[in-house]
Design a protein around this motif. Structure first.
Motif, PDB file in Angstrom:
ATOM      1  N   MET A  88       0.863  -1.195   0.076  1.00 47.35           N
ATOM      2  CA  MET A  88       0.091  -0.061   0.116  1.00 47.35           C
ATOM      3  C   MET A  88       0.821   1.217   0.038  1.00 47.35           C
ATOM      4  SD  MET A  88      -3.004  -0.993  -0.314  1.00 47.35           S
ATOM      5  CE  MET A  88      -4.526  -1.171   0.400  1.00 47.35           C
ATOM      6  N   GLN A  89       1.989   1.336   0.852  1.00 46.14           N
ATOM      7  CA  GLN A  89       2.919   2.287   0.905  1.00 46.14           C
ATOM      8  C   GLN A  89       3.446   2.763  -0.648  1.00 46.14           C
ATOM      9  OE1 GLN A  89       5.700   1.474   3.903  1.00 46.14           O
ATOM     10  NE2 GLN A  89       4.912   3.192   5.150  1.00 46.14           N
ATOM     11  N   GLN A  90       3.693   1.558  -1.132  1.00 41.78           N
ATOM     12  CA  GLN A  90       4.362   1.634  -2.673  1.00 41.78           C
ATOM     13  C   GLN A  90       3.368   2.133  -3.645  1.00 41.78           C
ATOM     14  OE1 GLN A  90       5.660  -2.350  -3.365  1.00 41.78           O
ATOM     15  NE2 GLN A  90       7.744  -2.270  -2.410  1.00 41.78           N
ATOM     16  N   ARG A  91       1.968   1.702  -3.389  1.00 39.92           N
ATOM     17  CA  ARG A  91       0.992   2.310  -4.303  1.00 39.92           C
ATOM     18  C   ARG A  91       0.837   3.659  -4.009  1.00 39.92           C
ATOM     19  NH1 ARG A  91      -4.380  -1.551  -4.329  1.00 39.92           N
ATOM     20  NH2 ARG A  91      -4.979   0.471  -5.248  1.00 39.92           N
ATOM     21  N   ALA A  92       0.765   4.151  -2.750  1.00 43.02           N
ATOM     22  CA  ALA A  92       0.413   5.379  -2.244  1.00 43.02           C
ATOM     23  C   ALA A  92       1.734   6.470  -2.801  1.00 43.02           C
ATOM     24  CB  ALA A  92       0.653   5.738  -0.910  1.00 43.02           C
ATOM     25  N   ALA A  93       2.942   5.866  -2.837  1.00 37.38           N
ATOM     26  CA  ALA A  93       4.029   6.519  -3.367  1.00 37.38           C
ATOM     27  C   ALA A  93       4.045   6.951  -4.651  1.00 37.38           C
ATOM     28  CB  ALA A  93       5.197   5.981  -3.109  1.00 37.38           C
ATOM     29  N   ALA A  94       3.358   5.839  -5.601  1.00 39.76           N
ATOM     30  CA  ALA A  94       3.235   5.701  -6.907  1.00 39.76           C
ATOM     31  C   ALA A  94       1.996   6.749  -7.273  1.00 39.76           C
ATOM     32  CB  ALA A  94       2.958   4.258  -7.680  1.00 39.76           C
ATOM     33  N   ALA A  95       0.830   6.861  -6.455  1.00 45.24           N
ATOM     34  CA  ALA A  95       0.041   7.738  -6.766  1.00 45.24           C
ATOM     35  C   ALA A  95       0.358   9.091  -6.384  1.00 45.24           C
ATOM     36  CB  ALA A  95      -1.171   7.313  -5.939  1.00 45.24           C
ATOM     37  N   GLU A  96       1.370   9.331  -5.538  1.00 52.54           N
ATOM     38  CA  GLU A  96       1.783  10.498  -5.296  1.00 52.54           C
ATOM     39  C   GLU A  96       2.676  11.237  -6.469  1.00 52.54           C
ATOM     40  OE1 GLU A  96       2.665  14.136  -3.269  1.00 52.54           O
ATOM     41  OE2 GLU A  96       1.347  12.587  -2.454  1.00 52.54           O
ATOM     42  N   GLN A  97       3.526  10.146  -6.885  1.00 53.83           N
ATOM     43  CA  GLN A  97       4.384  10.665  -7.979  1.00 53.83           C
ATOM     44  C   GLN A  97       3.410  11.066  -9.305  1.00 53.83           C
ATOM     45  OE1 GLN A  97       6.918   7.357  -8.703  1.00 53.83           O
ATOM     46  NE2 GLN A  97       8.392   7.996  -7.292  1.00 53.83           N
ATOM     47  N   GLU A  98       2.372  10.155  -9.486  1.00 54.23           N
ATOM     48  CA  GLU A  98       1.326  10.521 -10.309  1.00 54.23           C
ATOM     49  C   GLU A  98       0.830  11.909 -10.363  1.00 54.23           C
ATOM     50  OE1 GLU A  98      -2.149   7.877 -12.825  1.00 54.23           O
ATOM     51  OE2 GLU A  98      -0.729   6.851 -11.381  1.00 54.23           O
ATOM     52  N   VAL A  99       0.410  11.918  -9.137  1.00 54.47           N
ATOM     53  CA  VAL A  99      -0.227  13.434  -8.911  1.00 54.47           C
ATOM     54  C   VAL A  99       0.585  14.469  -9.200  1.00 54.47           C
ATOM     55  CG1 VAL A  99      -1.097  14.937  -7.098  1.00 54.47           C
ATOM     56  CG2 VAL A  99      -1.918  12.496  -7.215  1.00 54.47           C
ATOM     57  N   GLN A 100       1.689  14.330  -8.773  1.00 53.45           N
ATOM     58  CA  GLN A 100       2.985  15.582  -9.026  1.00 53.45           C
ATOM     59  C   GLN A 100       3.234  15.533 -10.761  1.00 53.45           C
ATOM     60  OE1 GLN A 100       6.435  14.403  -6.703  1.00 53.45           O
ATOM     61  NE2 GLN A 100       5.794  15.204  -4.827  1.00 53.45           N
ATOM     62  N   PHE A 101       3.391  14.567 -11.246  1.00 53.44           N
ATOM     63  CA  PHE A 101       3.467  14.515 -12.571  1.00 53.44           C
ATOM     64  C   PHE A 101       2.281  15.273 -13.312  1.00 53.44           C
ATOM     65  CE2 PHE A 101       2.786  12.450 -17.021  1.00 53.44           C
ATOM     66  CZ  PHE A 101       3.822  12.883 -17.459  1.00 53.44           C
ATOM     67  N   MET A 102       1.133  14.949 -12.902  1.00 56.16           N
ATOM     68  CA  MET A 102      -0.203  15.471 -13.481  1.00 56.16           C
ATOM     69  C   MET A 102      -0.143  16.983 -13.128  1.00 56.16           C
ATOM     70  SD  MET A 102      -2.051  13.259 -14.945  1.00 56.16           S
ATOM     71  CE  MET A 102      -3.286  12.325 -15.067  1.00 56.16           C
ATOM     72  N   GLN A 103       0.181  17.359 -12.034  1.00 53.16           N
ATOM     73  CA  GLN A 103       0.539  18.966 -11.767  1.00 53.16           C
ATOM     74  C   GLN A 103       1.394  19.512 -12.585  1.00 53.16           C
ATOM     75  OE1 GLN A 103       1.354  18.762  -7.476  1.00 53.16           O
ATOM     76  NE2 GLN A 103      -0.803  19.209  -6.880  1.00 53.16           N
ATOM     77  N   GLN A 104       2.595  18.836 -12.921  1.00 49.49           N
ATOM     78  CA  GLN A 104       3.269  19.564 -13.683  1.00 49.49           C
ATOM     79  C   GLN A 104       2.760  19.720 -15.032  1.00 49.49           C
ATOM     80  OE1 GLN A 104       6.818  16.790 -13.517  1.00 49.49           O
ATOM     81  NE2 GLN A 104       7.488  17.688 -11.542  1.00 49.49           N
ATOM     82  N   ARG A 105       2.098  18.759 -15.534  1.00 47.94           N
ATOM     83  CA  ARG A 105       1.698  18.914 -17.071  1.00 47.94           C
ATOM     84  C   ARG A 105       0.556  19.853 -16.957  1.00 47.94           C
ATOM     85  NH1 ARG A 105      -0.393  13.102 -19.226  1.00 47.94           N
ATOM     86  NH2 ARG A 105      -1.545  14.574 -20.729  1.00 47.94           N
ATOM     87  N   ALA A 106      -0.296  19.911 -15.763  1.00 44.56           N
ATOM     88  CA  ALA A 106      -1.068  20.911 -15.663  1.00 44.56           C
ATOM     89  C   ALA A 106      -0.624  22.544 -15.655  1.00 44.56           C
ATOM     90  CB  ALA A 106      -2.157  20.737 -14.551  1.00 44.56           C
ATOM     91  N   GLU A 107       0.676  22.518 -15.055  1.00 43.56           N
ATOM     92  CA  GLU A 107       1.292  23.839 -15.034  1.00 43.56           C
ATOM     93  C   GLU A 107       1.888  24.040 -16.385  1.00 43.56           C
ATOM     94  OE1 GLU A 107       4.233  23.778 -12.078  1.00 43.56           O
ATOM     95  OE2 GLU A 107       2.799  23.367 -10.210  1.00 43.56           O
ATOM     96  N   THR A 108       2.430  22.915 -17.001  1.00 45.35           N
ATOM     97  CA  THR A 108       2.911  23.337 -18.267  1.00 45.35           C
ATOM     98  C   THR A 108       1.767  23.732 -19.113  1.00 45.35           C
ATOM     99  OG1 THR A 108       4.739  21.323 -18.135  1.00 45.35           O
ATOM    100  CG2 THR A 108       4.092  21.882 -20.281  1.00 45.35           C
ATOM    101  N   ALA A 109       0.565  22.893 -19.218  1.00 46.76           N
ATOM    102  CA  ALA A 109      -0.504  23.590 -19.966  1.00 46.76           C
ATOM    103  C   ALA A 109      -0.834  24.908 -19.721  1.00 46.76           C
ATOM    104  CB  ALA A 109      -1.572  22.488 -19.856  1.00 46.76           C
ATOM    105  N   GLU A 110      -0.710  25.065 -18.621  1.00 44.27           N
ATOM    106  CA  GLU A 110      -1.127  26.436 -18.295  1.00 44.27           C
ATOM    107  C   GLU A 110      -0.328  27.482 -18.873  1.00 44.27           C
ATOM    108  OE1 GLU A 110      -3.455  29.321 -15.632  1.00 44.27           O
ATOM    109  OE2 GLU A 110      -3.683  27.106 -15.599  1.00 44.27           O
ATOM    110  N   GLN A 111       0.997  27.194 -18.638  1.00 38.98           N
ATOM    111  CA  GLN A 111       2.043  28.130 -19.348  1.00 38.98           C
ATOM    112  C   GLN A 111       1.988  28.390 -20.798  1.00 38.98           C
ATOM    113  OE1 GLN A 111       5.859  26.357 -17.876  1.00 38.98           O
ATOM    114  NE2 GLN A 111       5.508  27.491 -16.030  1.00 38.98           N
ATOM    115  N   GLU A 112       1.510  27.012 -21.388  1.00 33.95           N
ATOM    116  CA  GLU A 112       1.286  27.273 -22.867  1.00 33.95           C
ATOM    117  C   GLU A 112      -0.029  27.848 -23.086  1.00 33.95           C
ATOM    118  OE1 GLU A 112       0.852  23.426 -24.983  1.00 33.95           O
ATOM    119  OE2 GLU A 112       2.866  22.739 -23.828  1.00 33.95           O
ATOM    120  N   VAL A 113      -0.953  28.055 -22.388  1.00 37.89           N
ATOM    121  CA  VAL A 113      -2.258  28.793 -22.553  1.00 37.89           C
ATOM    122  C   VAL A 113      -1.789  30.387 -22.370  1.00 37.89           C
ATOM    123  CG1 VAL A 113      -4.347  29.374 -21.783  1.00 37.89           C
ATOM    124  CG2 VAL A 113      -3.783  26.788 -22.229  1.00 37.89           C
TER     125      VAL A 113
END
Length: 116
Positions: A88-113
């Motif tokens: 579960m800890q590994q899954r939580a860590a993976a989910a946390e990384q995914e959230v961070q990756f999505m946030q970075q993509r969202a920021e990148t998309a925001e900058q592009e806009v």
């Protein structure tokens, strides 16, 4: 005749003495038999106590074996729970990384806009 009477008396006294000794020996024999019977009863009682103690030991050994099996089961459950926790800890860590990756993509998309 007097000598024969004396011998007869002596023989009679010896016979009485032998009878008394026979009675005394009979009493000793009865006493010994009684003590033997008591010793046999004591032996039976001791054997019964020993058998009861043996059964108690066997019962305790069975309970000990059951307790050991229960302990092993509990240890296995604890190990399984620990593995689940780590997974579960590994899954939580993976989910946390995914959230961070999505946030970075969202920021990148925001900058592009904004740069458009």
């Amino acid at each position: 005749v007097q000598s024969m009477q004396q011998r007869a008396q002596a023989a009679e006294q010896e016979l009485e003495s032998m009878e008394q000794r026979a009675e005394a020996a009979e009493q000793v024999l009865q006493s010994v038999q009684q003590r033997l019977e008591e010793a046999e009863l004591e032996l039976q009682s001791a054997q019964q106590h020993a058998e009861a103690a043996e059964q108690e030991v066997q019962s305790m050994q069975k309970r000990l074996e059951e307790a050991e099996r229960e302990l092993q089961n509990a240890q296995q459950r604890a190990e399984t729970a620990e593995q689940e926790r780590q997974f579960m800890q590994q899954r939580a860590a993976a989910a946390e990384q995914e959230v961070q990756f999505m946030q970075q993509r969202a920021e990148t998309a925001e900058q592009e806009v904004q740069s458009m």
